[in-house]
Write an enzyme that holds these catalytic residues in place. Structure first.
Site, PDB file in Angstrom:
ATOM      1  N   CYS A   1     -76.356  -4.918 -51.204  1.00 14.64           N
ATOM      2  CA  CYS A   1     -75.931  -3.910 -50.225  1.00 14.64           C
ATOM      3  C   CYS A   1     -76.794  -3.894 -48.975  1.00 14.64           C
ATOM      4  O   CYS A   1     -76.315  -3.652 -47.880  1.00 14.64           O
ATOM      5  CB  CYS A   1     -75.967  -2.547 -50.887  1.00 14.64           C
ATOM      6  SG  CYS A   1     -77.575  -2.207 -51.590  1.00 14.64           S
TER       7      CYS A   1
ATOM      8  N   GLU B   1     -75.265   5.696 -52.684  1.00 12.86           N
ATOM      9  CA  GLU B   1     -75.887   4.446 -52.214  1.00 12.86           C
ATOM     10  C   GLU B   1     -74.751   3.485 -51.937  1.00 12.86           C
ATOM     11  O   GLU B   1     -74.214   2.875 -52.864  1.00 12.86           O
ATOM     12  CB  GLU B   1     -76.806   3.867 -53.305  1.00 12.86           C
ATOM     13  CG  GLU B   1     -77.981   4.741 -53.699  1.00 12.86           C
ATOM     14  CD  GLU B   1     -79.087   4.734 -52.643  1.00 12.86           C
ATOM     15  OE1 GLU B   1     -79.007   3.966 -51.671  1.00 12.86           O
ATOM     16  OE2 GLU B   1     -80.030   5.526 -52.805  1.00 12.86           O
TER      17      GLU B   1
ATOM     18  N   ASN C   1     -73.761  -5.563 -58.991  1.00 14.58           N
ATOM     19  CA  ASN C   1     -74.707  -6.569 -58.477  1.00 14.58           C
ATOM     20  C   ASN C   1     -76.108  -6.466 -59.086  1.00 14.58           C
ATOM     21  O   ASN C   1     -76.801  -7.465 -59.224  1.00 14.58           O
ATOM     22  CB  ASN C   1     -74.763  -6.527 -56.951  1.00 14.58           C
ATOM     23  CG  ASN C   1     -75.154  -5.182 -56.408  1.00 14.58           C
ATOM     24  OD1 ASN C   1     -75.125  -4.183 -57.115  1.00 14.58           O
ATOM     25  ND2 ASN C   1     -75.527  -5.131 -55.148  1.00 14.58           N
TER      26      ASN C   1
ATOM     27  N   GLU D   1     -83.147   6.941 -53.606  1.00 22.08           N
ATOM     28  CA  GLU D   1     -83.622   6.537 -54.926  1.00 22.08           C
ATOM     29  C   GLU D   1     -85.044   6.043 -54.752  1.00 22.08           C
ATOM     30  O   GLU D   1     -85.447   5.614 -53.659  1.00 22.08           O
ATOM     31  CB  GLU D   1     -82.730   5.417 -55.486  1.00 22.08           C
ATOM     32  CG  GLU D   1     -81.311   5.920 -55.640  1.00 22.08           C
ATOM     33  CD  GLU D   1     -80.430   5.077 -56.526  1.00 22.08           C
ATOM     34  OE1 GLU D   1     -80.255   3.890 -56.232  1.00 22.08           O
ATOM     35  OE2 GLU D   1     -79.908   5.620 -57.504  1.00 22.08           O
TER      36      GLU D   1
HETATM   37  N1  LIG Z   1     -76.526   1.085 -51.369  1.00 29.02           N
HETATM   38  C1  LIG Z   1     -76.702   0.507 -52.523  1.00 29.02           C
HETATM   39  O1  LIG Z   1     -77.720   0.726 -53.176  1.00 29.02           O
HETATM   40  C2  LIG Z   1     -75.697  -0.454 -53.065  1.00 29.02           C
HETATM   41  C3  LIG Z   1     -74.402  -0.508 -52.622  1.00 29.02           C
HETATM   42  N2  LIG Z   1     -73.484  -1.388 -53.160  1.00 29.02           N
HETATM   43  C4  LIG Z   1     -72.121  -1.468 -52.618  1.00 29.02           C
HETATM   44  O2  LIG Z   1     -71.193  -1.581 -53.686  1.00 29.02           O
HETATM   45  C5  LIG Z   1     -70.083  -2.405 -53.342  1.00 29.02           C
HETATM   46  C6  LIG Z   1     -69.831  -3.439 -54.415  1.00 29.02           C
HETATM   47  O3  LIG Z   1     -69.827  -2.872 -55.670  1.00 29.02           O
HETATM   48  P1  LIG Z   1     -68.470  -2.531 -56.441  1.00 29.02           P
HETATM   49  O4  LIG Z   1     -68.811  -2.396 -57.871  1.00 29.02           O
HETATM   50  O5  LIG Z   1     -67.418  -3.501 -56.044  1.00 29.02           O
HETATM   51  O6  LIG Z   1     -68.105  -1.110 -55.812  1.00 29.02           O
HETATM   52  P2  LIG Z   1     -66.953  -0.110 -56.229  1.00 29.02           P
HETATM   53  O7  LIG Z   1     -67.059   1.014 -55.287  1.00 29.02           O
HETATM   54  O8  LIG Z   1     -65.656  -0.793 -56.374  1.00 29.02           O
HETATM   55  O9  LIG Z   1     -67.334   0.357 -57.701  1.00 29.02           O
HETATM   56  C7  LIG Z   1     -68.565   0.956 -57.995  1.00 29.02           C
HETATM   57  C8  LIG Z   1     -68.441   1.763 -59.271  1.00 29.02           C
HETATM   58  O10 LIG Z   1     -67.566   2.870 -59.092  1.00 29.02           O
HETATM   59  C9  LIG Z   1     -66.569   2.898 -60.107  1.00 29.02           C
HETATM   60  N3  LIG Z   1     -65.370   3.503 -59.513  1.00 29.02           N
HETATM   61  C10 LIG Z   1     -64.387   2.867 -58.825  1.00 29.02           C
HETATM   62  N4  LIG Z   1     -63.486   3.767 -58.387  1.00 29.02           N
HETATM   63  C11 LIG Z   1     -63.899   4.986 -58.800  1.00 29.02           C
HETATM   64  C12 LIG Z   1     -63.380   6.322 -58.652  1.00 29.02           C
HETATM   65  N5  LIG Z   1     -62.258   6.560 -57.975  1.00 29.02           N
HETATM   66  N6  LIG Z   1     -64.071   7.344 -59.201  1.00 29.02           N
HETATM   67  C13 LIG Z   1     -65.218   7.125 -59.870  1.00 29.02           C
HETATM   68  N7  LIG Z   1     -65.754   5.887 -60.056  1.00 29.02           N
HETATM   69  C14 LIG Z   1     -65.099   4.833 -59.524  1.00 29.02           C
HETATM   70  C15 LIG Z   1     -66.448   1.456 -60.517  1.00 29.02           C
HETATM   71  O11 LIG Z   1     -65.880   1.319 -61.784  1.00 29.02           O
HETATM   72  C16 LIG Z   1     -67.891   0.994 -60.458  1.00 29.02           C
HETATM   73  O12 LIG Z   1     -68.597   1.385 -61.612  1.00 29.02           O
HETATM   74  C17 LIG Z   1     -70.453  -3.009 -52.014  1.00 29.02           C
HETATM   75  O13 LIG Z   1     -69.767  -2.345 -50.975  1.00 29.02           O
HETATM   76  C18 LIG Z   1     -71.941  -2.735 -51.872  1.00 29.02           C
HETATM   77  O14 LIG Z   1     -72.389  -2.660 -50.585  1.00 29.02           O
HETATM   78  C19 LIG Z   1     -73.849  -2.190 -54.170  1.00 29.02           C
HETATM   79  C20 LIG Z   1     -75.126  -2.174 -54.662  1.00 29.02           C
HETATM   80  C21 LIG Z   1     -76.146  -1.339 -54.103  1.00 29.02           C
HETATM   81  C1  LIG Z   2     -83.604  -5.273 -54.847  1.00 31.69           C
HETATM   82  N1  LIG Z   2     -82.930  -5.306 -53.567  1.00 31.69           N
HETATM   83  C2  LIG Z   2     -83.735  -4.639 -52.556  1.00 31.69           C
HETATM   84  C3  LIG Z   2     -82.748  -6.671 -53.152  1.00 31.69           C
HETATM   85  C4  LIG Z   2     -81.586  -4.705 -53.637  1.00 31.69           C
HETATM   86  C5  LIG Z   2     -81.546  -3.295 -54.172  1.00 31.69           C
HETATM   87  C6  LIG Z   2     -80.295  -2.564 -53.835  1.00 31.69           C
HETATM   88  C7  LIG Z   2     -79.051  -3.045 -54.495  1.00 31.69           C
HETATM   89  O1  LIG Z   2     -78.788  -2.604 -55.628  1.00 31.69           O
HETATM   90  O2  LIG Z   2     -78.286  -3.832 -53.882  1.00 31.69           O
END
Ligand SMILES: NC(=O)C1=CN([C@@H]2O[C@H](COP(=O)(O)OP(=O)(O)OC[C@H]3O[C@@H](n4cnc5c(N)ncnc54)[C@H](O)[C@@H]3O)[C@@H](O)[C@H]2O)C=CC1
Ligand SMILES: C[N+](C)(C)CCCC(=O)O
Length: 463
Positions: A257, A223, A126, A437
């Protein structure tokens, strides 16, 4: 894939165990040089990288938009928080250090703040460039090397960051990018020469990463996702609260997220607030995200689009009312006909037990709930396993601080939402993860303290 057109723009080979090892070894070699540099030297290079990002902002934002689908207007804001993060840690690099402690008899001790070594960053799709910047800037400022794996859905923009670090003067291999999905990520987490893993992504993957890292006793920063509450009290400035709710739900097609997707509105203003939010949501310009006035582009891919639409179907079946949007959308421009578009959706009549209120949808779907009292809304807002962010709109200053003190969330907003100053720490409570972060504290997550005990007299042996 290119979400705007629904076509493939680039293909990458997934790195296997051998390529991952090569990347880690080259990062290790670069680390040997980088760890010896003074904070000022690192700072200068990070500042140069920040300058190049600023200079190439429009180009990077365009790549980000083509790859992710977010509007170019928003992508530029992401690139701003990226170079700002590099600048911020460049500023801290020179003042990192340990302390000196006087001991009896002229002896003394001191601590050195040392890097961890080769750190791994694994990113979601994202905020591809921003995630890579938010992880690499503090890592590099502390003297580490980083091997970064972007999401396979958005492999491109991180390569520009690697190019920029190199141009700015980091030793070759200091910031390495490997491409691939879960398997590549696993090789990285398991590698014996990797000292730390910082992950942004979903809760299920976060758990797997923690498990893998635990085998090598590697520290992790997670995160993860969220289902954050946004609480609107009747004494708020309604116009601002509506703007806040839009910011909390519709950036990057709702694929954020920390989005405040559970919007609790005090009953007295429920109708007025809802009417205005629906009006504003209908006005969001959907279309080609590369056009200046577009504010919402396509979702990341077809299966995610179906997933989000599925949540809306389920919400209807469970008794929620679609107040606007929630449909597949085919923009007028014929070239966008295969893009993964939907209209942003506001759901009314939501109840705490509904799936749309409990689960992270990661799409442009706002759920509106009503409440009567402060105590009641706090109880309901905290009734979730997530704890990434939360927001409150009120003009009552005491209530605002009282409420945020009770909210179980790592990032709380008062009278705003989803702003991200890099000077402040960002991260979750509960199942939204741990570690932070941004902000000064992140130095702690990318360094370790060495204690040195210096004897100025003779050894007094017990034996
Ligand atoms: N707290 C935060 O800052 C953020 C959290 N998110 C969360 O991320 C999710 C969406 O992103 P996605 O890319 O679909 O998440 P995802 O968890 O499917 O993938 C994230 C990353 O992990 C890698 N990955 C997948 N399985 C793995 C494994 N078993 N071992 C190591 N690496 C692995 C993927 O290739 C990708 O690079 C949502 O749930 C969202 O809430 C997204 C952005 C920011
Ligand atoms: C920039 N902000 C605050 C909208 C999102 C940052 C966290 C993320 O990677 O989802």
């Amino acid at each position: 894939f290119i979400p705007i057109l629904g076509r493939v723009i680039a293909t990458f080979l997934c790195s296997g165990e051998k390529e991952v090892d090569l990347a880690v070894q080259s990062a290790k070699a670069a680390f040997k040089i980088w760890r010896k540099k003074s904070g000022m030297e690192r700072s200068r290079i990070l500042l140069e990288a920040a300058r190049i990002i600023r200079e190439r902002k429009d180009e990077i934002a365009t790549v980000e938009t083509i790859n992710n689908g977010k509007s170019v207007f928003e992508a530029r804001l992401d690139i701003d928080t990226s170079w700002q993060c590099l600048e911020y840690y460049a500023g801290l690099a020179a003042s990192m250090g340990g302390e000196h402690v006087q001991l009896p008899g002229g002896s003394f001790g001191y601590t050195r703040r040392e890097p961890l070594g080769v750190c791994v960053g694994i990113g979601a799709w994202n905020y591809p460039f921003q995630i890579a910047s938010w992880k690499s800037a503090p890592a590099l400022a502390c003297g580490n090397a980083m091997v970064f794996k972007p999401s396979p859905f958005t492999p491109v923009s991180t390569l520009l960051l690697a190019e920029i670090y190199t141009e700015a003067g980091v030793p070759p291999g200091l910031f390495n990018v490997v491409q691939g999905g879960a398997a590549t990520g696993q090789f990285l987490c398991q590698h014996r020469d990797v000292a730390k893993v910082s992950f942004t992504g979903s809760v299920p993957t976060g758990k797997k990463i923690m498990e893998l890292a635990s085998k090598g006793v590697k520290p992790v920063t997670l995160e993860l996702g969220g289902k954050s509450p946004l609480i609107i009290f009747s004494d708020c400035d309604i116009e601002n609260a509506v703007r806040g709710a839009m910011m909390a739900n519709f950036l990057t097609q709702g694929e954020v997220c920390c989005n405040g997707t559970r919007v609790f509105v005090q009953r007295e203003i429920l109708d007025k607030f809802t009417e205005e939010v629906v009006k504003q949501t209908k006005k969001i310009k959907i279309g080609d995200p590369l056009e200046e006035d577009t504010r919402m582009g396509p979702l990341i891919n077809r299966s995610h689009l179906q997933h989000v639409l599925g949540f809306i179907e389920q919400a209807k079946n469970e008794g929620a009312k679609v107040l606007c949007g929630g449909d597949l959308c085919v923009p007028e421009d014929p070239k966008l006909k295969d893009g993964y578009y939907m209209t942003p959706c506001v759901l009314g009549n939501c109840k705490d037990g509904m799936t749309c209120v409990k689960e992270e949808i990661f799409g442009p779907v706002m759920s509106i709930l009503s409440f009567d009292t402060e105590a009641e809304v706090l109880e309901r807002a905290n009734d979730t396993n997530f704890g990434l962010a939360a927001g409150v709109f009120t003009r009552d200053i005491q209530r605002a601080h009282r409420v945020v003190a009770e909210l179980q969330a790592g990032v709380c907003y008062i009278n705003n939402y989803n702003v991200s100053p890099v000077e402040l720490p960002f991260g979750g409570y509960k199942m939204s993860g741990f570690g932070r972060e941004n902000g000064r504290v992140t130095i702690e997550y990318y360094s370790q303290l060495k204690t040195i005990c210096v004897e100025m007299g003779d050894v007094e042996s017990v034996f």
